[in-house]
Design a protein around this motif. Structure first.
Motif: not given
Ligand code: PLP
Length: 406
Positions: A206, A209, A248
């Motif tokens: 994932d 960032y 995002s």
């Molecule tokens: C580690 C992590 N994965 C996934 C997401 C979800 O992001 P999205 O807005 O793309 O659904 C976030 C959101 O804060 C996150 O911090």
């Protein structure tokens, strides 16, 4: 007869954060409170005018595509652009390896749907991203914690954990971890991919960032290392790592546009699952994201975000050094939005949050981020959505609370 909803809810729901924390964090929403608790990006950094221009262009030039149903996989134009972006990062993906999702959060849910059965085991870092646990939890797995330190997850423990628990998948956040802020070292990245591939356990990487680096050298993603292992005879996408990223944190979360990169078979399964979930990600959002990229505006936007967050990261680290008790320790993040603090054993960050709220400051206690209930003496602070001088005052107040209890 009044319906007894409580009795009808699935047993899997459970509560994600204790109600005490939820109640206190509600206080954080009041304007007088300095909130270091949120995980939201700074709204002042949204490229509002550029998005207005792009949205107007899309509605003028391609309204039929933007307003119509589209492919469940996602718009071919956007997938092509993302494939090029992935290739530039050492991941030789084609559009057929990409699924556009409504946020990475949806990708996590879809992965749970296609991979997890009741009682399956999932290895997650301790601490880990609560949203992933929440998504996977709906499919009834057991979670096995993998500890982490300043160099990220302790992947050297994986062979033993895998042999003992036979996990279906590992969920890892190698770059600017949420909540811990840390990065998995290069050596550990290589080892993680090697172990996963040799022991036949996929990694879900994932990476929301990854673009938000403020200092230090960029590191290859696990997906790139996986592909490099498979590319001895020419570029080939690896088949051990499923990679997730999102717009995002670089554009805006309101678009809800993210993408998963996976072997074609996996993408096809995800497409089937997505059909049952929401048919497709918003065509309008996808067209806007694609046009933003085509205009070459993304690098400038990311650079602007980095400059602002770098100053905030520096402000938070300096304030902790100045105001926190010396017994507290923290990881200095090289990117992302979060900073992770460990207090001396015996201090309970949840209990102290109530006191912090009295001093009109809020953070997030760390315990809910652990699947094994540890971490009572830990907390997460975000430097993303508060200006530097306010961060300093917020950290000072939190430091006072902690010092009073030592
Ligand atoms: C580690 C992590 N994965 C996934 C997401 C979800 O992001 P999205 O807005 O793309 O659904 C976030 C959101 O804060 C996150 O911090």
């Amino acid at each position: 007869m009044t319906m007894n909803w409580e009795a009808l809810y699935s047993e899997r729901l459970g509560s994600m954060t204790t109600s005490v924390i939820r109640e206190i964090l509600k206080v954080a929403q009041s304007p007088e409170v300095i909130s270091l608790s949120g995980g939201w990006p700074e709204a002042d950094l949204f490229p509002t005018e550029q998005l207005q221009e792009v949205a107007a262009h899309v509605m003028r030039e391609t309204p039929r595509e933007a307003l119509q149903y589209g492919l469940t996989d996602g718009s071919i134009g956007l997938r092509q652009l993302l494939a090029e972006q992935m290739q530039a990062q050492g991941v030789p993906a084609g559009p057929e390896n990409i699924l556009i999702t409504s946020g990475s959060q949806q990708a996590l849910d879809l992965l749970g749907r296609i991979l997890l059965d009741e009682g399956d085991c999932v290895i997650v870092e301790a601490p880990t991203f609560l949203g992933a646990v929440q998504s996977f939890k709906a499919y009834g797995p057991r979670f096995v914690p993998l500890p982490l330190d300043g160099d990220g997850a302790c992947v050297e423990l994986l062979p033993e954990l895998i042999s003992r628990h036979k996990p279906k998948l590992m969920y890892l956040l190698p770059t600017f971890h949420n909540p811990a802020g840390v990065c998995l070292s290069l050596e550990r990245r290589r080892r993680a991919v090697e172990i996963a591939s040799e022991m036949g356990v996929p990694i879900v990487e994932d990476d929301p960032y990854g673009q938000l680096r403020y200092s230090g050298e960029p590191l290859p993603t696990l997906a790139a290392l996986d592909s490099a292992r498979c590319s001895a005879h020419g570029p080939r996408l690896g088949n051990t790592v499923i990679y997730l990223s999102t717009f995002s944190k670089t554009l805006t979360p309101g678009l809800r546009v993210a993408w998963a990169v996976a072997p074609v078979d996996v993408v096809q399964q995800l497409v089937m699952a997505k059909q049952g979930a929401d048919l497709m990600t918003s065509s309008l959002s996808q067209e806007i994201a694609a046009e933003f990229i085509r205009r070459g505006w993304l690098p400038g936007q990311v650079a602007r975000i980095r400059d602002t967050y770098r100053l905030r990261r520096d402000a938070m680290c300096a304030a902790i050094d100045d105001f926190f008790p010396s017994e507290a320790s923290y990881y200095r993040p090289e990117g992302g939005l979060f900073l992770w603090v460990t207090l001396p054993e015996g201090l309970d960050a949840t209990a102290l949050l109530a006191e912090a709220a009295v001093h009109q400051v809020a953070y997030v206690p760390g315990q809910p981020f652990f699947v094994d209930g540890r971490g009572t003496n830990t907390l997460r602070m975000s430097f993303a959505s508060v200006p530097p001088e306010t961060i300093r005052e917020g950290v000072r107040r939190v430091g006072e609370v902690f010092k009073a209890h030592l």
